[in-house]
Scaffold this motif. Structure first.
Motif, short mmCIF file in Angstrom:
data_model
loop_
_atom_site.label_atom_id
_atom_site.label_comp_id
_atom_site.label_asym_id
_atom_site.label_seq_id
_atom_site.Cartn_x
_atom_site.Cartn_y
_atom_site.Cartn_z
N MET A 161 -5.08 0.03 5.72
CA MET A 161 -4.94 -0.05 7.18
C MET A 161 -6.29 0.06 7.88
O MET A 161 -6.50 -0.53 8.93
CB MET A 161 -4.01 1.05 7.70
CG MET A 161 -2.55 0.90 7.29
SD MET A 161 -1.75 -0.53 8.01
CE MET A 161 -1.79 -0.15 9.75
N LEU A 162 -7.22 0.82 7.31
CA LEU A 162 -8.52 1.02 7.95
C LEU A 162 -9.60 0.05 7.48
O LEU A 162 -10.67 0.00 8.07
CB LEU A 162 -8.98 2.46 7.74
CG LEU A 162 -8.13 3.51 8.46
CD1 LEU A 162 -8.59 4.91 8.08
CD2 LEU A 162 -8.17 3.32 9.96
N ALA A 163 -9.31 -0.71 6.44
CA ALA A 163 -10.30 -1.66 5.92
C ALA A 163 -10.45 -2.84 6.88
O ALA A 163 -9.51 -3.18 7.61
CB ALA A 163 -9.87 -2.17 4.54
N ALA A 164 -11.62 -3.45 6.87
CA ALA A 164 -11.83 -4.65 7.68
C ALA A 164 -10.87 -5.73 7.18
O ALA A 164 -10.69 -5.92 5.98
CB ALA A 164 -13.27 -5.12 7.55
N ARG A 165 -10.23 -6.41 8.11
CA ARG A 165 -9.20 -7.39 7.74
C ARG A 165 -9.72 -8.46 6.79
O ARG A 165 -9.00 -8.90 5.90
CB ARG A 165 -8.62 -8.03 8.99
CG ARG A 165 -7.87 -7.03 9.84
CD ARG A 165 -7.39 -7.65 11.14
NE ARG A 165 -6.98 -6.62 12.06
CZ ARG A 165 -5.72 -6.32 12.32
NH1 ARG A 165 -4.77 -6.98 11.75
NH2 ARG A 165 -5.44 -5.37 13.16
N ALA A 169 -7.43 -7.94 0.14
CA ALA A 169 -6.85 -8.91 -0.79
C ALA A 169 -5.55 -9.42 -0.17
O ALA A 169 -5.02 -8.82 0.76
CB ALA A 169 -6.56 -8.23 -2.13
N ARG A 170 -5.05 -10.52 -0.70
CA ARG A 170 -3.85 -11.14 -0.11
C ARG A 170 -2.67 -10.17 -0.09
O ARG A 170 -1.99 -10.03 0.92
CB ARG A 170 -3.48 -12.40 -0.88
CG ARG A 170 -2.29 -13.10 -0.26
CD ARG A 170 -2.05 -14.43 -0.90
NE ARG A 170 -1.00 -15.12 -0.16
CZ ARG A 170 0.02 -15.69 -0.70
NH1 ARG A 170 0.13 -15.70 -2.02
NH2 ARG A 170 0.93 -16.28 0.03
N ALA A 171 -2.42 -9.49 -1.19
CA ALA A 171 -1.30 -8.55 -1.26
C ALA A 171 -1.48 -7.42 -0.25
O ALA A 171 -0.52 -6.99 0.39
CB ALA A 171 -1.16 -7.99 -2.66
N GLU A 172 -2.72 -6.94 -0.08
CA GLU A 172 -2.97 -5.87 0.89
C GLU A 172 -2.77 -6.39 2.31
O GLU A 172 -2.21 -5.69 3.16
CB GLU A 172 -4.40 -5.36 0.74
CG GLU A 172 -4.65 -4.61 -0.55
CD GLU A 172 -6.13 -4.33 -0.78
OE1 GLU A 172 -6.98 -5.11 -0.31
OE2 GLU A 172 -6.42 -3.32 -1.43
N ALA A 173 -3.21 -7.61 2.59
CA ALA A 173 -3.04 -8.20 3.92
C ALA A 173 -1.57 -8.37 4.25
O ALA A 173 -1.14 -8.11 5.39
CB ALA A 173 -3.77 -9.54 4.02
N VAL A 174 -0.78 -8.78 3.27
CA VAL A 174 0.67 -8.92 3.48
C VAL A 174 1.29 -7.56 3.77
O VAL A 174 2.11 -7.42 4.67
CB VAL A 174 1.33 -9.58 2.24
CG1 VAL A 174 2.84 -9.48 2.29
CG2 VAL A 174 0.89 -11.04 2.13
N MET A 175 0.86 -6.54 3.01
CA MET A 175 1.38 -5.19 3.22
C MET A 175 1.03 -4.68 4.62
O MET A 175 1.88 -4.16 5.34
CB MET A 175 0.82 -4.23 2.16
CG MET A 175 1.23 -2.78 2.38
SD MET A 175 0.37 -1.62 1.30
CE MET A 175 -1.31 -1.73 1.86
N ALA A 233 0.27 -6.44 7.30
CA ALA A 233 1.01 -7.21 8.31
C ALA A 233 2.46 -6.73 8.41
O ALA A 233 3.01 -6.62 9.51
CB ALA A 233 0.96 -8.70 7.97
N ALA A 234 3.07 -6.43 7.28
CA ALA A 234 4.45 -5.93 7.29
C ALA A 234 4.53 -4.56 7.97
O ALA A 234 5.44 -4.32 8.78
CB ALA A 234 4.99 -5.84 5.86
N ILE A 235 3.59 -3.69 7.68
CA ILE A 235 3.57 -2.37 8.30
C ILE A 235 3.37 -2.49 9.80
O ILE A 235 4.08 -1.87 10.59
CB ILE A 235 2.47 -1.48 7.66
CG1 ILE A 235 2.85 -1.12 6.22
CG2 ILE A 235 2.24 -0.22 8.49
CD1 ILE A 235 1.74 -0.47 5.43
N GLU A 236 2.40 -3.30 10.20
CA GLU A 236 2.13 -3.47 11.64
C GLU A 236 3.30 -4.13 12.36
O GLU A 236 3.57 -3.81 13.52
CB GLU A 236 0.86 -4.28 11.84
CG GLU A 236 -0.38 -3.53 11.46
CD GLU A 236 -1.66 -4.32 11.64
OE1 GLU A 236 -2.72 -3.69 11.66
OE2 GLU A 236 -1.60 -5.56 11.77
N GLY A 237 4.01 -5.04 11.67
CA GLY A 237 5.18 -5.66 12.29
C GLY A 237 6.31 -4.67 12.51
O GLY A 237 7.03 -4.74 13.51
N ASP A 238 6.48 -3.75 11.57
CA ASP A 238 7.55 -2.75 11.67
C ASP A 238 7.18 -1.57 12.56
O ASP A 238 8.05 -0.91 13.11
CB ASP A 238 7.92 -2.23 10.28
CG ASP A 238 8.65 -3.26 9.45
OD1 ASP A 238 9.16 -4.24 10.02
OD2 ASP A 238 8.71 -3.09 8.21
#
Length: 165
Positions: free
Chosen positions: A85-89, A93-99, A101-106
């Motif tokens: 969550m604190l890493a620069a976007r 990695a792709r899996a981290e970005a998906v995670m 995005a899902a957290i921020e969406g929820d």
């Protein structure tokens, strides 16, 4: 995990699947996840490979899209989530970005807190205390309110630190 890459560096021979990878990728991205169906459609267009090749490709693709590899359904440690969550976007990695995005969406409040932390880091790196008052106001109405109050309480010291950096 080199075997999971579509453009493997060390691969010495081509697969009968290679010319069909863009088409398979589009079908998979379009929602077709059934390996038999992914095999039937190109087969009707002239693909001569067997079902097993397409099934293995679909399985590797599905696994690479799962957050944290094959750990589907497993709750990740808070430390790993916080780091992502604190890493620069652009460094995720792709899996981290998906995670993320899902957290921020929820949890939009968590996305707001992340944005506030990014703003604070930018202030620290650029040494611009002018944005501090607005940041404190925004932080007081967020999940990082206690951190914002601490910064507000020591505002003079924080401003001095920003200008000295």
């Amino acid at each position: 995990m080199l075997r999971q890459a579509e453009d493997e560096v060390f691969r010495s021979r081509t697969s009968s699947l290679d010319p069909w990878l863009p088409r398979l990728g589009m079908m998979s991205d379009g929602g077709c996840r059934n390996a038999a169906e992914l095999w039937r459609r190109p087969r009707a267009e002239g693909f001569g490979g067997c079902l097993r090749i397409v099934t293995e490709w679909a399985t590797r693709r599905r696994r690479s899209e799962e957050p944290n590899g094959d750990a589907a359904g497993r709750v990740l440690p808070t430390r790993i989530i916080a780091l992502a969550m604190l890493a620069a976007r652009e460094n995720l990695a792709r899996a981290e970005a998906v995670m993320v995005a899902a957290i921020e969406g929820d949890m939009p409040t968590l996305a707001t807190a992340r944005d506030l932390m990014e703003r604070f880091h930018r202030m620290l790196r650029s040494g611009t205390p002018e944005a501090l008052s607005a940041w404190i106001m925004d932080a007081k109405a967020s999940l990082i309110a206690s951190f914002g109050r601490g910064i507000a309480d020591d505002q003079a010291a924080v401003r001095a630190a920003l200008t000295e950096a």
